[in-house]
Scaffold this motif. Structure first.
Motif, PDB file in Angstrom:
ATOM      1  N   UNK A 196       0.835  -1.207   0.000  1.00 16.78           N
ATOM      2  CA  UNK A 196       0.000   0.000   0.000  1.00 16.78           C
ATOM      3  C   UNK A 196       0.872   1.260   0.000  1.00 16.78           C
TER       4      UNK A 196
ATOM      5  N   UNK B 289      -2.827  -8.696  -9.432  1.00 22.33           N
ATOM      6  CA  UNK B 289      -3.767  -9.611 -10.069  1.00 22.33           C
ATOM      7  C   UNK B 289      -5.174  -9.449  -9.503  1.00 22.33           C
ATOM      8  N   UNK B 290      -5.249  -9.282  -8.183  1.00 23.86           N
ATOM      9  CA  UNK B 290      -6.564  -9.229  -7.547  1.00 23.86           C
ATOM     10  C   UNK B 290      -7.330  -7.974  -7.925  1.00 23.86           C
ATOM     11  N   UNK B 291      -6.633  -6.968  -8.465  1.00 26.63           N
ATOM     12  CA  UNK B 291      -7.322  -5.723  -8.746  1.00 26.63           C
ATOM     13  C   UNK B 291      -7.617  -5.546 -10.231  1.00 26.63           C
TER      14      UNK B 291
ATOM     15  N   UNK C 171     -16.482  -0.854 -10.783  1.00 30.13           N
ATOM     16  CA  UNK C 171     -15.862  -0.981  -9.463  1.00 30.13           C
ATOM     17  C   UNK C 171     -14.335  -1.028  -9.582  1.00 30.13           C
TER      18      UNK C 171
ATOM     19  N   UNK D  78     -11.604   1.435  -7.925  1.00 32.09           N
ATOM     20  CA  UNK D  78     -10.463   0.938  -7.138  1.00 32.09           C
ATOM     21  C   UNK D  78      -9.151   1.462  -7.697  1.00 32.09           C
TER      22      UNK D  78
ATOM     23  N   UNK E 252      -8.737   5.018  -6.750  1.00 25.63           N
ATOM     24  CA  UNK E 252      -8.400   5.178  -5.326  1.00 25.63           C
ATOM     25  C   UNK E 252      -6.926   4.838  -5.112  1.00 25.63           C
ATOM     26  N   UNK E 253      -6.495   3.769  -5.743  1.00 24.44           N
ATOM     27  CA  UNK E 253      -5.081   3.374  -5.584  1.00 24.44           C
ATOM     28  C   UNK E 253      -4.152   4.427  -6.179  1.00 24.44           C
TER      29      UNK E 253
ATOM     30  N   UNK F  59      -4.098   7.343  -3.847  1.00 22.32           N
ATOM     31  CA  UNK F  59      -3.233   7.016  -2.692  1.00 22.32           C
ATOM     32  C   UNK F  59      -1.764   7.212  -3.062  1.00 22.32           C
TER      33      UNK F  59
ATOM     34  N   UNK G 281      -8.679  12.474  -5.477  1.00 27.77           N
ATOM     35  CA  UNK G 281      -9.606  11.537  -6.128  1.00 27.77           C
ATOM     36  C   UNK G 281     -10.606  12.305  -7.021  1.00 27.77           C
TER      37      UNK G 281
END
Lengths: 193, 264
Positions: A46, A111-113, A123, A127, A130-131, A134, A184
């Protein structure tokens, strides 16, 4: 963050295990690795946005815990000490990266995103934004946000890690969230125009 | 509740619903705080939309175990002469790739020696075969050092350190790893491997030339400690040069102050 150990349990046990490592039982570090590598990886990911960098940083954190083990004083809390080490390691990473190639590292998708179906696209875009937002936050603000929102730490624990009061932590988190929102919204407007 | 207290109350509420009962009452009457609370809460919730991180536990564990094993071996090497050092994990030594490699090379040497004994030839032939074995060892070491994987390069450093006595040509490879490898662990392992040859001027020069350019505090500390074990102006100059860096880690700065006070 399924692999992260609960912060509320096992703190005393961790302190005792680290004391054993400090006193020469180096193999005992393996137990601390098993309990905490997940949360450390998540923290580093993160913080840096890069899975490869996060892997290297986790490795580096545990090496530092080993090398600086004599600095773990009786009465110290392992969790706070570990996060302080992780913070310093991440700071060194950012310094090194700034020296080598300023502002060129992109956030790597994990991979998960990645979107897996059309219905997930919206969605996934949220995400991703947002990433990216960040990643654009200043390091100190991103750090406090990651610690409070993703690491399941209490404000008291974060205050110990950052060396400030609980009140100051709450103010910092509040400011970080506000700045994240501004970034954002900016990005959303850019995408719409 | 006053508007100045919004940060604390709101953050408590978002973290674990522990904001005071005064918060909703205040928000009911203060439109500015209400708007702020709504925006912050929405962003806080947005962060919760991020999927959980997938932890590459297997890869992390492999690297951690290799590093721990390397560190322990380094510690043992530092306190025991190599020929007397116990073999780490001696319960199942042949399961380790490095030892498998060493075993393979050993078999090559034994095979060559047996062949020579069965068909004795001139001394020059024996010398040539030794040269071939050395060349094979070097090729293995350099191949490992050139791998993309940091774990494999760590193996390369470890192996190079083991065969350095027989092949001085690997000294340059270890020095290059210390100076340029992107992985802190590999640089650290290279420093450890070179530390066994601190009595050689070329090694000392290389170690201290690398010191001021190291970015990792861990490697800096390692090299400062090596400087402490070494006499000479070169070591002191290198440590002083490192101390002049404004971005130096406080722990390293403290260590340097101690070392310089003690005298190199």
């Amino acid at each position: 963050m399924g692999a992260a150990a609960s912060p509320a349990t096992g703190d005393d046990h961790d302190d005792r295990v680290m004391a054993r490592v400090r006193d020469g039982d180096l193999a005992a570090l393996g137990e601390l690795f098993e309990r905490h590598h997940g949360r450390l990886y998540a923290f580093c990911l993160r913080s840096t946005g890069s899975p490869a960098a996060a892997e290297d940083l986790v490795q580096e954190v545990f090496i530092r815990l080993l090398r600086y083990r004599h600095g773990f004083r009786p009465g110290s809390r392992f969790l706070g000490w570990m996060y302080q080490t992780a913070r310093n390691t991440c700071i060194d990473h950012f310094r090194e990266r700034a020296r080598e190639a300023p502002s060129t590292e992109e956030v790597e998708p994990t991979v998960s995103e990645r979107p897996v179906a059309l219905r997930d696209l919206e969605r996934a875009e949220t995400c991703e934004r947002v990433r990216a937002a960040l990643a654009r936050l200043p390091e100190d603000r991103r750090e406090v946000l990651v610690l409070s929102r993703f690491q399941q730490l209490k404000y008291r624990q974060i205050a110990e890690i950052l060396g400030c009061s609980e009140g100051a932590v709450k103010v910092r988190v509040h400011r970080a969230v506000k700045q994240l929102r501004e970034i954002y919204l900016e990005m959303s407007e850019e995408a719409a125009s | 509740m006053r508007c100045e207290e919004l940060s604390g109350q709101l953050m408590d509420e978002l973290m674990d619903r522990s904001g005071s009962a005064e918060l909703p009452r205040h928000l009911e009457h203060c439109s500015a705080c209400r708007e702020e609370a709504e925006q912050v809460s929405a962003t806080w919730e947005l962060l919760g939309e991020l999927p959980p991180v997938e932890i590459p536990s297997s890869a992390l564990r492999t690297r951690f175990q290799a590093a721990l094993q390397g560190y322990r071996a380094g510690q043992e090497d530092a306190s025991v002469r190599p020929s007397e050092a116990p073999q780490p994990g001696s319960g199942r030594p042949w399961g380790r790739p490095l030892l498998q490699l060493a075993a393979a090379l050993g078999l090559v040497v034994v095979g060559l020696a047996t062949g020579l004994r069965l068909a004795p030839g001139p001394g020059a032939e024996m010398g040539a075969l030794r040269g071939e074995v050395r060349s094979l060892s070097r090729m293995v070491a350099l191949s490992l050092l050139a791998e993309d994987s940091a774990s494999r390069r760590l193996q390369g450093v470890s192996y190079s350190g083991q065969v350095l006595e027989e092949d001085r040509g690997l000294l340059d490879a270890l020095i290059a790893a210390l100076q340029r490898d992107p992985s802190v662990n590999v640089r650290l392992a290279a420093a450890d491997a070179l530390a066994a040859h601190l009595d050689e001027p070329a090694v000392r020069r290389a170690l201290f030339a690398a010191l001021p350019h190291q970015s990792s505090p861990v490697v800096q500390l390692e090299l400062v400690d090596l400087a402490l074990r070494s006499d000479g102006r070169g070591a002191r100059l290198a440590v002083e040069k490192l101390a002049a860096r404004p971005d130096l880690d406080p722990e390293v700065r403290h260590r340097i102050a101690t070392v310089l006070q003690r005298g190199i």
